[in-house]
Design an enzyme around this catalytic site. Structure first.
Site, PDB file in Angstrom:
ATOM      1  N   GLY A 381       0.835  -1.184   0.000  1.00 23.24           N
ATOM      2  CA  GLY A 381       0.000   0.000   0.000  1.00 23.24           C
ATOM      3  C   GLY A 381       0.875   1.241   0.000  1.00 23.24           C
ATOM      4  O   GLY A 381       2.110   1.161   0.023  1.00 23.24           O
ATOM      5  N   PRO A 382       0.270   2.419  -0.028  1.00 22.19           N
ATOM      6  CA  PRO A 382       1.032   3.669  -0.085  1.00 22.19           C
ATOM      7  C   PRO A 382       1.843   3.910   1.183  1.00 22.19           C
ATOM      8  O   PRO A 382       1.598   3.284   2.223  1.00 22.19           O
ATOM      9  CB  PRO A 382      -0.051   4.735  -0.273  1.00 22.19           C
ATOM     10  CG  PRO A 382      -1.307   4.100   0.228  1.00 22.19           C
ATOM     11  CD  PRO A 382      -1.183   2.642  -0.045  1.00 22.19           C
ATOM     12  N   PRO A 383       2.826   4.812   1.115  1.00 25.33           N
ATOM     13  CA  PRO A 383       3.666   5.089   2.298  1.00 25.33           C
ATOM     14  C   PRO A 383       2.851   5.719   3.428  1.00 25.33           C
ATOM     15  O   PRO A 383       1.872   6.428   3.195  1.00 25.33           O
ATOM     16  CB  PRO A 383       4.722   6.079   1.762  1.00 25.33           C
ATOM     17  CG  PRO A 383       4.665   5.964   0.276  1.00 25.33           C
ATOM     18  CD  PRO A 383       3.270   5.582  -0.069  1.00 25.33           C
ATOM     19  N   GLY A 384       3.283   5.433   4.650  1.00 21.28           N
ATOM     20  CA  GLY A 384       2.725   6.113   5.813  1.00 21.28           C
ATOM     21  C   GLY A 384       1.411   5.577   6.319  1.00 21.28           C
ATOM     22  O   GLY A 384       0.773   6.216   7.159  1.00 21.28           O
ATOM     23  N   VAL A 385       0.973   4.385   5.847  1.00 23.78           N
ATOM     24  CA  VAL A 385      -0.318   3.876   6.304  1.00 23.78           C
ATOM     25  C   VAL A 385      -0.161   2.907   7.478  1.00 23.78           C
ATOM     26  O   VAL A 385      -1.148   2.337   7.944  1.00 23.78           O
ATOM     27  CB  VAL A 385      -1.082   3.184   5.152  1.00 23.78           C
ATOM     28  CG1 VAL A 385      -1.444   4.182   4.077  1.00 23.78           C
ATOM     29  CG2 VAL A 385      -0.270   2.038   4.567  1.00 23.78           C
ATOM     30  N   LYS A 387       2.183   0.111   7.735  1.00 27.28           N
ATOM     31  CA  LYS A 387       2.504  -1.292   7.429  1.00 27.28           C
ATOM     32  C   LYS A 387       3.589  -1.817   8.367  1.00 27.28           C
ATOM     33  O   LYS A 387       3.489  -2.914   8.920  1.00 27.28           O
ATOM     34  CB  LYS A 387       2.966  -1.417   5.974  1.00 27.28           C
ATOM     35  CG  LYS A 387       1.928  -1.006   4.950  1.00 27.28           C
ATOM     36  CD  LYS A 387       2.395  -1.244   3.538  1.00 27.28           C
ATOM     37  CE  LYS A 387       3.595  -0.401   3.168  1.00 27.28           C
ATOM     38  NZ  LYS A 387       3.323   1.039   3.154  1.00 27.28           N
ATOM     39  N   SER A 708     -10.327   5.043 -16.046  1.00 25.63           N
ATOM     40  CA  SER A 708     -11.598   5.265 -15.338  1.00 25.63           C
ATOM     41  C   SER A 708     -12.292   6.564 -15.732  1.00 25.63           C
ATOM     42  O   SER A 708     -13.446   6.792 -15.328  1.00 25.63           O
ATOM     43  CB  SER A 708     -11.363   5.246 -13.822  1.00 25.63           C
ATOM     44  OG  SER A 708     -10.530   6.302 -13.433  1.00 25.63           O
ATOM     45  N   LYS A 751     -12.825   7.041  -3.928  1.00 30.34           N
ATOM     46  CA  LYS A 751     -13.554   7.931  -4.839  1.00 30.34           C
ATOM     47  C   LYS A 751     -14.873   8.402  -4.223  1.00 30.34           C
ATOM     48  O   LYS A 751     -15.269   9.566  -4.377  1.00 30.34           O
ATOM     49  CB  LYS A 751     -13.819   7.200  -6.161  1.00 30.34           C
ATOM     50  CG  LYS A 751     -12.554   6.947  -6.986  1.00 30.34           C
ATOM     51  CD  LYS A 751     -12.854   6.137  -8.249  1.00 30.34           C
ATOM     52  CE  LYS A 751     -11.597   5.899  -9.059  1.00 30.34           C
ATOM     53  NZ  LYS A 751     -11.845   5.087 -10.268  1.00 30.34           N
TER      54      LYS A 751
END
Length: 820
Positions: A381-385, A387, A708, A751
């Site tokens: 996943g993205p940085p800073g979440v 993990k 999308s 979204k």
């Protein structure tokens, strides 16, 4: 009086005058007291001093007064037997006469015996007061014919020569023994003397004693002396050869050995001995497999043979210390209380339901199977979440040790598998080092940034080396090049973290269980800030005692929306820390005595002007402007698609806004669909020949890509070409095909939240995305109505109103101009 190694006084032995044959012809009584000897055999005519140590032997000596000083002397088979019986004695011995008894105060008495004739042991007659045995005399046969005497003399000449050679080369023989062989005149006595004095084995001596023919006994003696001479020559040659081959290092080694012996005599213990004893003591307390114990003992024996001054000594010592430091069969007990583990995970991390559920599933399996085997999980996943920090919480909930290894920029395979010990400065790989650091064989092992392992390295392929670590079928026997022993990693819970799984090699990806850790939405960030970040930063900035220092929910939302743009919460934590530092500075300067709650009105003063701003819905007053929904690495956002028409040669499509190839293709697809369905949309085909079309996506500095936006572009083109209004507060997302089918897309949760923040009330989405909506908590769906579509026509039917926009374009064409 000097005794040799057998306790035999050479002066007494060599002191003989008389006829050996006469001594052997003395009659022997049928019953005699017994004197058993250890490691000693007497031969006829030889006089020998014996040290008496057993009380039973002293009693036997006293009994000789009744037998005219005669005693039976037999050798024991086992010298350790204290009270020998019939089966413990050789069957052939001698009868001896006591020549003298020497009593020295404070020492054992010594008796001097002269062997007379040979005896055969028959039975034990009595055991008290000392052992008495029944014996029969064995006759000796001496040379009688001229031929035998000539043969005996020739043998004796050679025997004297060999005896001088043998005694001259024998280091253990005393000077008195060497002197005696040069002065004994009686040949028969000389043979028995050699049989007694030279340290042949007891078995060989008994063979010669059993031989009654003196000539044959002499031949046996000659054979043994020849063999001993050959051994002596071989030993001398080897000694000379090894002395010639000694180099400086070996010489230094022997000198150090001598120095070590000297220090030991002085009571000093060398460092090498300390190392060896320390390692041996530590090994006794170690719990490890039997094959490892054997390998360690073998390597320790190598260490003891190496010169401590040699460079190899420290290499071997470090290797043995590494083996001892590893927790071979040491495991921590898993805490299998599932409610308590769930509480720990919820306390430390907000959200992440899928990850928590997977950990609890593993706990449940452990509880049912009682098996230590652990899964191999990859959190991406993205940085800073969170993990990496999640791994620490997992370790705490399981009550396991925690260890982390960063793989970012790793370019050398030896970092994983270690260096071979043949290299200077060799050391184990980081996997083994981390296991040593953890102190148990089942820690929670974080492989951080596994997607950033270098794959173009010249020192092997680290990603391929990780295959063995992360393969459940292989890691039970992980082989480190330095350790050169198999280590079981199957009980380790490996948790890899990554930002982008597309850069991870497919074979490595297949060995891991992938769990996506998506970015936090604004609502989740607010909860994380309230429960974790604000208390942590207050503590770090010295404001823990100020209970009135708070940040309101509205202020937190404003910070998240206007001062950060990320999926995680790292920047949010920095901004909160900045606020508390500003407050701490004011308190230190005594500019404020108390601090009230931080509201949005305080933020400009504390953090400055907002660097970001979220897009807001801009209304439906213009034709060709449609709101789309996009997913970014920092969360969801609304996206405006603008289409304008300008008079020109026609047929030209211009795309701007830093669009990627996929997004450009979506625009072309949307235009072709509108052209193909122009009649249904009541679009005059002459527009395409007289007007140029320009599609723009604002914020041109930001790269944009993905399929999308297909439905949004089609709606934007249809609105611009028909000048019809777009329904108010509508947003949409979905990929389109050339036939007009709407396909599902990802990032639905992010979204939806972006749409809610922008004030959107209706969202158009593919029918197949309905399953994603069902997984989202209801709290995030309130206030939004979803309209599921299958085709672009469904989108246009709902999104476009029949009403035209104000100041709609009045299309004109070249044909009309010509006619007018």
């Amino acid at each position: 009086m000097t005794n040799d190694d057998n306790g035999i006084n050479v002066n007494f032995i060599a002191d003989f005058e008389g006829d050996v044959q006469e001594l052997t012809e003395i009659d022997a009584p049928e019953c005699l007291p017994l004197l058993p000897l250890r490691n000693m055999t007497l031969f006829p005519s030889v006089m020998t001093p014996i040290s008496i140590t057993r009380k039973s032997s002293l009693k036997a000596l006293r009994m000789t007064e009744k037998t005219n000083g005669l005693i039976a002397v037999f050798c024991q088979r086992n010298p350790d037997t204290e009270a020998p019986l019939m089966q413990d004695l050789f069957d052939v011995g001698v009868m001896a006469r006591i020549a003298r008894v020497i009593d020295i105060p404070g020492q054992n008495p010594t008796v001097i015996l002269q062997a007379l004739c040979r005896l055969r042991l028959q039975r034990i007659v009595s055991m008290r007061p000392a052992m008495q045995v029944g014996v029969t005399k064995l006759a000796d046969t001496f040379p009688t014919s001229e031929k035998e005497e000539l043969q005996f003399r020739m043998l004796m000449e050679d025997c004297h020569k060999r005896a001088k050679q043998l005694f001259g080369a024998a280091e253990q023989m005393t000077d008195e023994a060497k002197y005696a062989i040069n002065n004994i005149q009686n040949d028969h006595f000389f043979v028995n003397f050699l049989c007694t004095i030279y340290p042949f084995s007891i078995a060989h001596k008994m063979e010669m004693l059993r031989q009654g023919n003196v000539l044959e006994r002499t031949i046996q003696l000659m054979k043994l002396m020849s063999f001993e001479l050959q051994i002596s020559d071989l030993r001398t040659k080897l000694k000379n050869k090894t002395q010639a081959d000694l180099d400086d290092q070996q010489r230094e080694y022997f000198l150090h050995q001598q120095l070590r012996n000297i220090q030991r005599e002085l009571g000093n213990v060398t460092d090498a001995e300390k190392d060896g004893s320390t390692l041996r003591e530590q090994a006794k307390e170690k719990v490890w497999p039997k094959e490892i114990e054997e390998a360690f003992a073998k390597e320790l024996s190598k260490l003891e043979r190496i010169n401590p001054q040699s460079p190899d000594y420290n290499v071997q010592l470090s290797y043995l210390q590494t083996i001892l430091q590893l927790p071979w069969l040491t495991y921590t007990s898993d805490h299998l209380n599932i409610p308590a583990a769930e509480k720990t995970l919820n306390r430390d991390h907000y959200g992440m339901e899928k990850v928590k559920e997977r950990i609890l599933e593993h706990l449940a399996v452990l509880k049912l199977r009682n098996d230590l085997k652990s899964p191999i999980i990859c959190l991406y996943g993205p940085p800073g979440v969170g993990k990496t920090s999640l791994g620490k919480s997992i370790a705490e909930s399981l009550k396991r040790k925690y260890v982390r290894m960063s793989l970012g920029g790793l370019h050398d395979e030896a970092e994983i598998r270690g260096h071979r010990r043949t290299y200077i400065g060799a050391m184990p790989g980081r996997v083994i080092k981390s296991i040593i650091k953890a102190g148990s064989s089942n820690p929670v092992f974080i492989l951080d940034e596994i997607d950033k392992v270098t794959q173009t390295a010249v020192h092997g392929d680290p990603a391929s080396a990780l295959l063995e670590v992360l393969d459940p079928e292989q890691n039970s026997a992980f082989h480190d090049n330095y350790l050169d022993l198999d280590y079981d990693l199957s009980k380790v819970m490996f948790i890899a973290t990554a930002n982008n799984i597309n850069t991870i090699p497919q074979p490595l990806l297949d060995r891991m269980e992938l769990i996506e850790v998506s970015g936090y939405i604004t609502e989740e960030k607010i909860e994380i800030a309230r429960k974790h970040l604000v208390p942590k930063q207050k503590e770090e900035n010295g404001l823990a005692a100020h209970k009135d220092v708070k940040i309101t929910k509205a202020a937190l939302e404003r910070i998240i929306e206007d001062y950060t743009r990320e999926s995680g919460v790292r920047s949010l934590e920095k901004q909160i820390g900045k606020i508390f530092r500003k407050i701490a500075l004011k308190l230190a300067r005594e500019e404020a005595t108390s601090v009230t709650s931080i509201t949005p009105a305080h933020l400009v003063d504390l953090l400055g002007k907002p660097p970001y701003n979220r897009d807001r819905y801009q209304g439906n007053g213009s034709a060709g402007v449609v709101t789309g929904l996009a997913w970014t690495s920092v969360g969801g956002e609304i996206l405006f698609i603008e289409t304008s028409l300008s008079r020109g040669k026609g047929g030209k499509l211009t795309l701007t806004g830093n669009l990627g190839d996929v997004m450009k293709e979506s625009a072309v697809l949307a235009l072709e669909y509108i052209k193909a369905h122009a009649d249904a949309l009541k679009i005059d085909m002459r527009i395409f020949d007289n007007y140029n079309i320009h599609i723009h996506v604002p914020e041109g500095a930001v790269p944009k890509d993905g399929p999308s936006a297909g439905v949004t572009m089609a709606t934007s083109l249809a609105s611009a070409l028909t000048q019809r209004k777009v329904r108010q507060r509508v947003a949409m997302t979905g990929e389109i095909t050339l036939r007009g089918k709407v396909l599902p897309v990802g990032g639905i949760k992010e979204k939806i939240l972006a749409a809610k923040r922008a004030g959107i009330t209706d969202i158009l989405i593919c029918q197949e995305n309905s399953k994603d909506i069902e997984e989202i908590p209801q709290m995030y769906l309130d206030g939004v109505t979803f309209h599921y579509v299958d085709t672009v026509q469904d989108v246009l039917n709902f999104a476009l109103l029949k009403q035209k926009v104000d100041n709609a374009i009045q299309f004109t064409y070249d044909e009309e101009k010509k006619e007018s």
